[in-house]
Scaffold this active site. Structure first.
Site, PDB file in Angstrom:
ATOM      1  N   LYS A   1       0.837  -1.195   0.000  1.00  0.00           N
ATOM      2  CA  LYS A   1       0.000   0.000   0.000  1.00  0.00           C
ATOM      3  C   LYS A   1       0.879   1.255   0.000  1.00  0.00           C
ATOM      4  CE  LYS A   1      -3.758  -0.575   2.470  1.00  0.00           C
ATOM      5  NZ  LYS A   1      -4.388  -0.773   3.784  1.00  0.00           N
TER       6      LYS A   1
ATOM      7  N   ARG B   1       8.367 -49.884 -14.886  1.00  0.00           N
ATOM      8  CA  ARG B   1       8.988 -50.275 -13.623  1.00  0.00           C
ATOM      9  C   ARG B   1       8.695 -51.743 -13.347  1.00  0.00           C
ATOM     10  NH1 ARG B   1       7.136 -47.421  -8.149  1.00  0.00           N
ATOM     11  NH2 ARG B   1       5.297 -48.714  -8.488  1.00  0.00           N
TER      12      ARG B   1
ATOM     13  N   HIS C   1     -15.791  -8.802   0.939  1.00  0.00           N
ATOM     14  CA  HIS C   1     -14.778  -9.626   1.598  1.00  0.00           C
ATOM     15  C   HIS C   1     -14.807 -11.053   1.074  1.00  0.00           C
ATOM     16  CE1 HIS C   1     -13.393 -12.314   4.884  1.00  0.00           C
ATOM     17  NE2 HIS C   1     -12.412 -11.415   4.959  1.00  0.00           N
TER      18      HIS C   1
ATOM     19  N   ARG D   1      -3.191  -1.195  -6.523  1.00  0.00           N
ATOM     20  CA  ARG D   1      -2.255  -2.324  -6.538  1.00  0.00           C
ATOM     21  C   ARG D   1      -2.590  -3.155  -7.756  1.00  0.00           C
ATOM     22  NH1 ARG D   1      -5.370  -4.794  -1.494  1.00  0.00           N
ATOM     23  NH2 ARG D   1      -7.323  -4.959  -2.606  1.00  0.00           N
TER      24      ARG D   1
ATOM     25  N   GLY E   1      -8.310  -7.244   4.232  1.00  0.00           N
ATOM     26  CA  GLY E   1      -9.135  -7.269   5.431  1.00  0.00           C
ATOM     27  C   GLY E   1      -8.507  -7.973   6.620  1.00  0.00           C
TER      28      GLY E   1
ATOM     29  N   TYR F   1      13.503 -34.664 -17.683  1.00  0.00           N
ATOM     30  CA  TYR F   1      12.044 -34.663 -17.755  1.00  0.00           C
ATOM     31  C   TYR F   1      11.437 -34.821 -16.368  1.00  0.00           C
ATOM     32  CZ  TYR F   1      12.184 -39.751 -17.154  1.00  0.00           C
ATOM     33  OH  TYR F   1      12.392 -40.994 -16.650  1.00  0.00           O
TER      34      TYR F   1
ATOM     35  N   THR G   1      10.625 -39.703  -5.892  1.00  0.00           N
ATOM     36  CA  THR G   1      10.728 -38.753  -4.770  1.00  0.00           C
ATOM     37  C   THR G   1       9.760 -39.075  -3.636  1.00  0.00           C
ATOM     38  OG1 THR G   1       9.351 -37.264  -6.058  1.00  0.00           O
ATOM     39  CG2 THR G   1      11.717 -36.850  -6.068  1.00  0.00           C
TER      40      THR G   1
ATOM     41  N   ARG H   1      -3.136   3.125   8.556  1.00  0.00           N
ATOM     42  CA  ARG H   1      -3.492   1.972   7.715  1.00  0.00           C
ATOM     43  C   ARG H   1      -2.363   0.968   7.642  1.00  0.00           C
ATOM     44  NH1 ARG H   1      -4.703   4.736   2.062  1.00  0.00           N
ATOM     45  NH2 ARG H   1      -5.968   2.860   1.722  1.00  0.00           N
TER      46      ARG H   1
ATOM     47  N   SER I   1      15.620 -42.467 -12.573  1.00  0.00           N
ATOM     48  CA  SER I   1      14.353 -41.777 -12.367  1.00  0.00           C
ATOM     49  C   SER I   1      14.174 -41.606 -10.863  1.00  0.00           C
ATOM     50  CB  SER I   1      13.199 -42.579 -12.966  1.00  0.00           C
ATOM     51  OG  SER I   1      11.985 -41.921 -12.681  1.00  0.00           O
TER      52      SER I   1
ATOM     53  N   CYS J   1       9.692 -39.276 -11.186  1.00  0.00           N
ATOM     54  CA  CYS J   1       8.375 -39.876 -11.383  1.00  0.00           C
ATOM     55  C   CYS J   1       7.559 -39.909 -10.100  1.00  0.00           C
ATOM     56  CB  CYS J   1       8.510 -41.275 -11.966  1.00  0.00           C
ATOM     57  SG  CYS J   1       9.347 -42.424 -10.866  1.00  0.00           S
TER      58      CYS J   1
ATOM     59  N   ARG K   1       3.556 -48.517 -13.993  1.00  0.00           N
ATOM     60  CA  ARG K   1       3.629 -49.495 -12.905  1.00  0.00           C
ATOM     61  C   ARG K   1       3.106 -50.824 -13.430  1.00  0.00           C
ATOM     62  NH1 ARG K   1       1.306 -44.863 -10.769  1.00  0.00           N
ATOM     63  NH2 ARG K   1       2.500 -43.866  -9.087  1.00  0.00           N
TER      64      ARG K   1
ATOM     65  N   MET L   1      -5.708  -7.162   8.321  1.00  0.00           N
ATOM     66  CA  MET L   1      -5.124  -6.323   9.363  1.00  0.00           C
ATOM     67  C   MET L   1      -5.944  -5.050   9.513  1.00  0.00           C
ATOM     68  SD  MET L   1      -1.176  -7.142   8.925  1.00  0.00           S
ATOM     69  CE  MET L   1      -1.296  -6.493   7.303  1.00  0.00           C
TER      70      MET L   1
HETATM   71  P1  ADP Z   1      -7.760  -2.259   3.601  1.00  0.00           P
HETATM   72  O1  ADP Z   1      -6.361  -2.610   3.357  1.00  0.00           O
HETATM   73  O2  ADP Z   1      -8.497  -3.198   4.465  1.00  0.00           O
HETATM   74  O3  ADP Z   1      -8.475  -1.909   2.316  1.00  0.00           O
HETATM   75  P2  ADP Z   1      -7.382   0.538   3.997  1.00  0.00           P
HETATM   76  O4  ADP Z   1      -6.192   0.992   4.738  1.00  0.00           O
HETATM   77  O5  ADP Z   1      -7.289   0.640   2.536  1.00  0.00           O
HETATM   78  O6  ADP Z   1      -7.738  -0.916   4.460  1.00  0.00           O
HETATM   79  O7  ADP Z   1      -8.574   1.419   4.550  1.00  0.00           O
HETATM   80  C1  ADP Z   1      -9.912   1.031   4.721  1.00  0.00           C
HETATM   81  C2  ADP Z   1     -10.841   2.005   4.008  1.00  0.00           C
HETATM   82  O8  ADP Z   1     -10.646   3.328   4.478  1.00  0.00           O
HETATM   83  C3  ADP Z   1     -10.600   2.025   2.539  1.00  0.00           C
HETATM   84  O9  ADP Z   1     -11.820   2.060   1.866  1.00  0.00           O
HETATM   85  C4  ADP Z   1      -9.862   3.299   2.310  1.00  0.00           C
HETATM   86  O10 ADP Z   1     -10.087   3.808   1.043  1.00  0.00           O
HETATM   87  C5  ADP Z   1     -10.398   4.198   3.411  1.00  0.00           C
HETATM   88  N1  ADP Z   1      -9.400   5.200   3.791  1.00  0.00           N
HETATM   89  C6  ADP Z   1      -8.161   4.932   4.225  1.00  0.00           C
HETATM   90  N2  ADP Z   1      -7.458   6.057   4.435  1.00  0.00           N
HETATM   91  C7  ADP Z   1      -8.289   7.082   4.139  1.00  0.00           C
HETATM   92  C8  ADP Z   1      -8.144   8.504   4.135  1.00  0.00           C
HETATM   93  N3  ADP Z   1      -6.998   9.086   4.472  1.00  0.00           N
HETATM   94  N4  ADP Z   1      -9.195   9.252   3.774  1.00  0.00           N
HETATM   95  C9  ADP Z   1     -10.356   8.629   3.405  1.00  0.00           C
HETATM   96  N5  ADP Z   1     -10.560   7.323   3.385  1.00  0.00           N
HETATM   97  C10 ADP Z   1      -9.537   6.539   3.737  1.00  0.00           C
HETATM   98 MG    MG Z   2       9.034 -46.264  -4.753  1.00  0.00          MG
HETATM   99 MG    MG Z   3      -7.792  -0.739   1.055  1.00  0.00          MG
END
Ligand code: ADP
Ligand code: MG
Ligand code: MG
Length: 910
Positions: free
Chosen positions: A29, A645, A467, A351, A107, A882, A797, A98, A794, A862, A590, A109
């Site tokens: 991120k 074999r 999620h 990302r 989701g 192979y 494993t 964040r 051969s 094999c 076999r 952390m």
């Molecule tokens: P996750 O990795 O679980 O998506 P995020 O860190 O992206 O968590 O944040 C959770 C939500 O909060 C996301 O929808 C993100 O866009 C929003 N968010 C995070 N930082 C800000 C910010 N500075 N202003 C507005 N919304 C934010």
């Molecule tokens: Mg054997």
């Molecule tokens: Mg996010």
């Protein structure tokens, strides 16, 4: 010792200081926020605390020296840039805190939004939001108190472990009191009341007041994010996804922008292509007047992103422009999070997006067409696990099966199973060997265990970005989300759809491609990709982007790979199927099945033979049967190498079990019948009983102990090869001696075999190779000697792993592997993926020393590992010729062998 100058370690990076390649240090991120900042995109300013700070904190339980000061300095710059101070009572700067690790863990952390709000700054925020405009001040108050209640909720749950339901119940109560289902109907007063309720909950669980000091809020939130790295669900997710446990998470502190400022604000998520099918277009969800987490949580129903064009054309156009730019820049599918604050677009995350297996192939093909990547890169971007998923069967739907509901095809596949409503029940039933479908209104990170245990996931709410959808796609698990005709009642363990009630234990079938839900078990049929491999779909002439992409990438893999791919096949039918899947020979045929069925009787005669004449008679009766088997296989493989074999399992495995025989004998004696034959068998079984059959009389040892057994097999092979060759086809037999540990064993077998071969082959032109399996550690360690007597090796494993570790394969996986996995003694069963350091080292030694003794030595593998993606890469590195695997894994091995050949060091394909 000279006093050392302490060089201050850099723990904090402003967004402008990072870039996308610093994921290890800044997390995905943070690295991508930096990249977008440097591209000049509208990212709210902020900074990133490194994964190193997190690791240092987790190791010692305190923030490392210098971190607090560096945070203070970056916070000061942020305040200056924004022209506001954190939590200022008049005009507060608010920030989000964040998490963000190197690999995305959706989701898993924590994030805390609106840090900096307190009893005073909430008033300032309201005043600032209303500005000069008296008319909006009601809305501004509402916004400020809504933001504050969110802070207490997220902070309480994340930082202080207050049970999240308590806040949710309080919110539900507030809505109920107002007679509404929509949180937008709560006004400023309602929300002020909710803040009070939240503070009481906070106090009840923590014994302290909600912290009012902004910097304390910030520091505690940062700590909580560090600690969330080791939260149970994060640990579980990493294990499932094979993400290393020691990476740590970075922490991003980002100036807040507000999507909950009114109808001209909002928040959304988007993909630059369809992450399910790979199709080009605009895919996303938008929610007006909301903060980010509302979208993913499915709190309110989102609208398709296209709607934004009507709501706010300027922001929409800008967003599309940015998405196109990001795709061109990352040269891949991107997913993004954005927020619009009163008509101004802000980018909050991007990302390279997760995608389904089908989308991975389709997108890689498209990007080649668009000139963004070349075919080597396309090959790198897909993998064998994805291909294996595309070979899963599909539902076969005739008129009797009508869907009862249709949701969103969130993660493809065809799954049937018993309905369960809780994660715990899913785990329980799965442990009993049942297939289960986890049915929820929506999932949350606590459902992870159940999602892993289930065959498929069905939710009644949430879209492609919910999620359930995101996590299921990551796991390659079938998921239908947002099937809103379904009314889920978790406490009563039932759901109602179209007037029908489905209770726990009933079977349903879900199609993760079409989103359709069926009652009962729907039969399945081969997928399109399997039809293509089987030759019933012509890739050049069908209008199926997936099949075309698979064809193109597989062709490139075949062109690039150095490893040949053979198959393990014991019958003509298996051989034929494997050839259609691209096998270039048989690496393991076999011969034991040739002793089963109605041939058992001959094996009994062989074992019970009292003299040479009886034994020879039994072998002579087996000979033509074996010869016919080999002829069929040689014909099918038509000139491709076939490694046969010689018989490997202990002979007593072909006799009836002891208890059964004992009962038969007793019953027959009772009846006064003639039991001579049964008694002889019983005696043989008793005599041949072994405490450790895996280490007993089997493999080459059988051949050395039972006269004529191997000779009969060698003769059958050679005669079959000659017959096939004389009929105008070609046969290339390779005779493989199992379980050799010393060169003398092989030499003895070989001397006898060569005599027979010379006699049978005559001038037919047939060439028969003689080689050995390397599956006993001693064989690997004396490979130089063994190679003098072997034309090929051969690697078996499975046995090599079993004997290398001293693990009884049939016993250990259920008995204690779970504990070994838990302790991280290995990350995956060594029977599944080759143990590079130990068993792999034996392979390496044997390959090197074998080749040194005999440069033209052919090397293959094999064991089960021949079809395991990770292991294929290892065998490529070691320089084998192979790999051989079961027919269905052949395409996977071809693809991975191609990937191994193009992969440059250090690239990772996660
Ligand atoms: P996750 O990795 O679980 O998506 P995020 O860190 O992206 O968590 O944040 C959770 C939500 O909060 C996301 O929808 C993100 O866009 C929003 N968010 C995070 N930082 C800000 C910010 N500075 N202003 C507005 N919304 C934010
Ligand atoms: Mg054997
Ligand atoms: Mg996010």
């Amino acid at each position: 010792m000279a006093k050392q100058e302490t060089v201050e370690h850099k723990y904090v990076y402003a967004f402008a200081e990072g870039n996308k390649d610093l994921k290890e240090l800044l997390g995905g991120k943070g690295a991508n926020l930096a990249e977008m900042t440097n591209l000049g995109l509208p990212v709210p300013p902020g900074f990133t605390i490194t994964t190193e700070a997190c690791k240092a904190y987790l190791a010692t339980g305190e923030e490392p020296d210098g971190l607090a000061d560096q945070i203070a300095a970056h916070l000061a710059s942020l305040e200056q840039a924004m022209g506001k101070r954190l939590g200022d009572p008049e005009d507060p700067l608010l920030v989000s805190v964040r998490s963000g690790a190197k690999f995305s863990m959706p989701g898993m952390m924590e994030t805390v939004l609106n840090v900096g709000l307190n009893d005073r700054s909430v008033q300032g925020l309201a005043r600032q939001a209303s500005g000069a405009d008296e008319q909006t001040s009601g809305g501004a108050d509402r916004f400020a108190w809504d933001s504050y209640r969110r802070l207490i909720q997220m902070f309480g749950k994340t930082v202080c472990e207050v049970p999240g339901e308590e806040f949710e119940h309080a919110l539900d109560d507030a809505k109920r009191a107002k007679g509404t289902h929509d949180d937008l109907d709560l006004d400023a007063d309602d929300l002020r009341g909710l803040v009070d309720a939240y503070k009481k909950i906070f106090f009840k669980h923590t014994g302290r007041e909600f912290p009012q000091e902004p910097r304390e809020q910030l520091d505690l939130a940062i700590r909580a994010v560090f600690e969330s790295w080791n939260a149970e669900r994060a640990v579980l997710y990493r294990r499932q996804e094979r993400i290393p446990a020691d990476l740590g998470t970075a922490v991003n502190v980002v100036a807040m922008v507000f999507g909950n400022l009114g109808p001209d604000s909002g928040t959304g998520v988007a993909f630059t292509r369809d992450p399910a099918s790979g199709a080009q277009g605009i895919y996303g969800d938008y929610l007006a007047n909301a903060q980010g987490e509302d979208v993913v949580a499915g709190i309110r129903n989102t609208v398709p992103l296209q709607e934004l064009e009507r709501l706010d054309k300027k922001s929409y156009d800008e967003l599309l422009g940015i998405m196109a730019r990001l795709e061109g820049h990352y040269k891949d599918l991107c997913d993004i999070e954005f927020t619009i604050e009163r008509g101004k677009l802000w980018m909050l995350q991007t990302r390279v997006g997760k995608r389904t297996a089908a989308a991975a192939f389709v997108i890689a093909g498209q990007l080649v067409d668009e000139g963004l990547i070349d075919l080597d890169e396309a090959l790198h971007r897909v993998n064998g696990a994805q291909l294996a998923q595309l070979m899963f069967p599909r539902f076969r739907l005739d008129h009797e099966f009508q869907p009862v509901a249709k949701g969103i095809g969130a993660s493809p596949g065809a799954a049937s199973g018993k309905v369960v409503f809780t994660s715990a029940r899913a785990v329980e039933l799965a442990a009993e060997g049942e297939s289960v479908i986890l049915v929820r209104r929506e999932t949350n990170p606590d459902d992870l265990n159940g999602m892993i245990a289930a065959q498929g996931i069905l939710t009644s709410r949430g879209g492609k970005t919910s999620h359930a959808a995101v996590v299921a796609r990551g796991m390659g698990k079938t998921c239908v989300s947002g099937a809103d005709e379904i009314e889920v009642n978790v406490p009563q363990r039932r759901f109602v759809v179209g007037g029908q009630t489905v209770v726990e234990g009933d079977v349903v079938s879900i199609d993760g491609t079409t989103g359709k839900v069926y009652l009962g078990e729907v039969p399945v049929m081969p997928s399109e990709v399997v039809q293509y491999f089987e030759g019933s779909l012509d890739p050049e002439h069908i209008d199926n982007p997936l099949v075309r992409a698979v064809h193109r990438i597989m062709s490139h893999a075949d062109a690039r790979r150095r490893l040949a791919v053979r198959t393990n096949a014991d019958t003509g039918a298996d051989a034929a199927r494997a050839r259609r899947f691209g096998a270039e020979g048989i690496g393991l045929c076999r011969t034991e099945h040739m002793f089963l069925g109605d041939r058992r009787e001959l094996v009994e005669r062989l074992i019970l033979a009292r003299d040479n004449t009886e034994r020879e008679a039994a072998l002579a009766a087996l000979l033509p049967l074996q010869r016919a088997d080999f002829e069929e296989i040689f014909r099918e493989m038509d000139g491709m190498p076939v490694t046969v074999r010689l018989i490997d399992p202990p002979l007593h495995e072909f006799l009836p079990p002891l208890e059964q025989l004992a009962v038969n004998v007793a019953v027959a004696q009772e009846r006064g019948e003639d039991v001579a034959q049964e008694e002889a068998l019983l005696a043989a079984v008793r005599r041949m009983h072994e405490e450790n059959p895996m280490l007993g009389l089997r493999g080459v040892r059988l051949g050395l102990v039972i006269p004529g057994l191997f000779a009969m097999q060698v003769r059958a092979i050679a005669e079959a090869a000659v017959t096939v060759t004389r009929s105008g086809a070609a046969a290339r037999p390779e005779i493989m001696v199992p379980l050799v540990g010393a060169v003398q064993e092989l030499e003895t077998v070989r001397a006898e075999a060569e005599k027979i071969i010379a006699e049978v082959v005559g001038d037919s032109g047939v060439e028969v190779l003689i080689g050995t399996m390397i599956e006993v550690p001693r064989a690997a360690l004396t490979a130089g000697q063994i190679a003098e007597a072997a034309q090929f090796f051969s690697f078996g494993t499975n046995d090599l792993t079993q004997m290398g570790w001293g693990f009884s394969r049939d016993d250990v996986e259920g008995a204690f592997f779970w504990r070994y996995l838990e302790l991280g003694i290995f990350g995956i069963s060594p029977f599944e993926s080759i143990d590079r350091d130990g068993v792999g080292r034996l392979v390496r030694i044997a390959a090197e020393e074998g080749r040194a003794a005999r440069p033209e030595l052919k090397l293959g593998v094999c064991g089960e590992h021949g079809g395991d993606p990770e292991s294929v890469h290892f065998f490529h590195e070691v320089g084998l010729d192979y790999v051989s695997c079961s027919p269905f894994r052949v395409p996977v091995a071809r693809l991975e062998a191609g990937r191994a050949a193009v992969e440059t060091n250090g690239s990772d394909s996660r």
